[in-house]
Scaffold this active site. Sequence first.
Site, mmCIF file in Angstrom:
data_model
loop_
_atom_site.group_PDB
_atom_site.id
_atom_site.type_symbol
_atom_site.label_atom_id
_atom_site.label_comp_id
_atom_site.label_asym_id
_atom_site.label_seq_id
_atom_site.Cartn_x
_atom_site.Cartn_y
_atom_site.Cartn_z
ATOM 1 N N ILE A 119 -13.945 0.198 10.454
ATOM 2 C CA ILE A 119 -13.489 0.961 9.275
ATOM 3 C C ILE A 119 -14.360 0.678 8.045
ATOM 4 C CG2 ILE A 119 -11.522 1.533 7.779
ATOM 5 C CD1 ILE A 119 -10.857 2.156 10.673
ATOM 6 N N ARG A 168 -16.965 2.100 -0.784
ATOM 7 C CA ARG A 168 -15.675 2.767 -0.621
ATOM 8 C C ARG A 168 -15.656 4.079 -1.390
ATOM 9 N NH1 ARG A 168 -11.051 -1.724 -1.098
ATOM 10 N NH2 ARG A 168 -9.831 -0.069 -0.150
ATOM 11 N N ASN A 171 0.808 -1.221 0.000
ATOM 12 C CA ASN A 171 0.000 0.000 0.000
ATOM 13 C C ASN A 171 0.842 1.273 0.000
ATOM 14 O OD1 ASN A 171 -2.300 -1.477 -0.235
ATOM 15 N ND2 ASN A 171 -2.824 -1.425 1.952
#
Length: 430
Positions: free
Chosen positions: A327, A122, A23
Site C-alpha cells: 500500500i 501520499r 480513522n
Amino acid sequence: MDQYVIKGGNPLYGEVEIGGAKNAALAILAAAIMTDETVTIENLPNVRDINVLLQAMEQIGAKIERVNAHKVKINGSFIQDVSVDNEFIRKIRASYYLLGALLGKYKKAAVALPGGCDIGSRPIDLHLKGFRAMGAQVDIAHGLVEASADHLMGTHIYLDKVSVGATINIMMAAAMAEGKTVIENAAKEPHVVDVANFLNSMGANIRGAGTDVIRIVGVEKLHKTEYSIIPDQIEAGTFMFAAAATGGDVMVKNVIPKHLEATTAKLLEVGCIIEEFDDAVRVISNGRLQRTQVTTLPYPGFPTDMQPQMAVVLGIAEGTSTVTESIFENRFKYVDELTRMGADIKVEGNIAIINGVKKYTGARVNAPDLRAGAALVIAGLAAEGVTIVDDIYYIERGYEGFETKLAELGGKIERVSSERELQKFIMKVS
Ligand code: EPZ
C-alpha cells in the site's frame, strides 16, 4: 520530550477495552458539520489527531461541546469560513475530509494540503479527480486545496486505486450533490461502512458501502443524529500482537471480530490460540512463534496499519518470514530501530525478509510513525532489558492511554518526561 520506558520480558495477561476507531471518527467528525442541526457522537477516541481536527472545526465556526472524553456534540450552523488552515491541521492527514464535507454542504472549501505520518508519498489526486468529475473547480495554491462548484452534480467515478480517503471524501460530497453518484473500485474498509451508516443516519441515501460499488443519491439537507463509532480494529490488532509477542493471554474486548479476520488468521498461522466471542477476541500465546508470510492489501486483506506490529512478532518467530508492503512505499522505517534491538531483517524493495531471532534486547529507539511506534513498544515489552522509545508524540496521535492499558495487562511500561523519572523507573524494575 516524553518517552516510554519499558522493562521487557513480562507476558501480558488480562482484559483490555478497545476504544472507537480513530480513522472512522476523523471522517465522521468532519461529516457532522454537513447539517445545521446538532449531531451527537459517542465512542470517540480521545487521541491527538481527533482533538486537532475538533480544534480546526471550532476555528471555522463549528460549535463543539465536549460532553466527556468520548462524547461530543457538534453544530455546524455557525460556520462562516470555509477556509481551514492552521499549523495543526497541516499535520493531520484527515484534514482532507473537511474538503468533501464543506464542498458538499457549501459548494466551496479551501483546506491546507494534508500532512500525516510520513509513510511514503501520499497523493490526493483521486479525491480531486472525484470532486472535478462532480463539476467542481479544484486548484492548489499557497499550500491550500481550493474547491468550488456552482452545482455539484452526481456522476460515475472509477477510482484507479483503492483509496479509503478518496472513497469517503467523494461519498461525503456526493451525499449533498444533485443526482446520483456511483463510485467504482471503492474501498471496503469497516470505517467506510461506518461513515456511510453515519451519513445515512443524517438522512443521506448511500447504498453499497462495504462492497466495491457505492451508489449515492444526493439529498438537499441532512439532519441531526446520535451515533456511536465502531471499535478500532487497529488498536485491537495491536493488543493482539502484543499478547502474541510476549507469550501472553489477553482478552481484547469491545471489538467486532469480523473486522479482525486477517489479523486473527495470521496469529493462527504463527501458532497462537484464538477464541472468538460476540464482541471480544482472546489471544493465547505460549511464546513459541512460527514463521509465515504476509502481504498488506486493502480490506479484507491484511491491513497496512498492522504491518509493523506483525513484523515485530515475526522477528522473534522461528524461521524466515516475509512481509510485503503493497500500500505505502515507505513503511519499513522502523526496521533500523528494530535491528538495534537485535532483529535480523533485510529490506528489498517493498519486501522485508525477516530471520527470526530468539529474543529482542532493550535499546533506545525512535518511533518513526504511529503504527511503527506502537510496534516498537511491543518489541520493548517482549525484549530482555530496558527499552526507551522516543518521539511518542506519534503514538499518541492514535492510541488512547496506550501505556496505561499495557500496564494494566502487566506490562512494565511508564511514560516519563525527565531523566530523573527515567532513572527512577529503571531503579524500580531492576
Ligand atoms: C487511510 O489513509 C488511513 N488514514 C491510514 O491510516 C491507512 O494506512 C490507509 O487509509 C490505508 O488503510 C486515515 O484514515 C486518516 P488511502 P489514506 O487513500 O486514506 C494511494 C494510520 O496509521 N492514493 O487508502 O491516506 C496512496 O498513496 C494511518 O492510522 C493515491 O495514489 O490511504 C496509497 O498507496 C496511516 N491517490 C493507497 O492509495 C490518492 O488520491 C491507499 O491510500 C489517494 C491515495
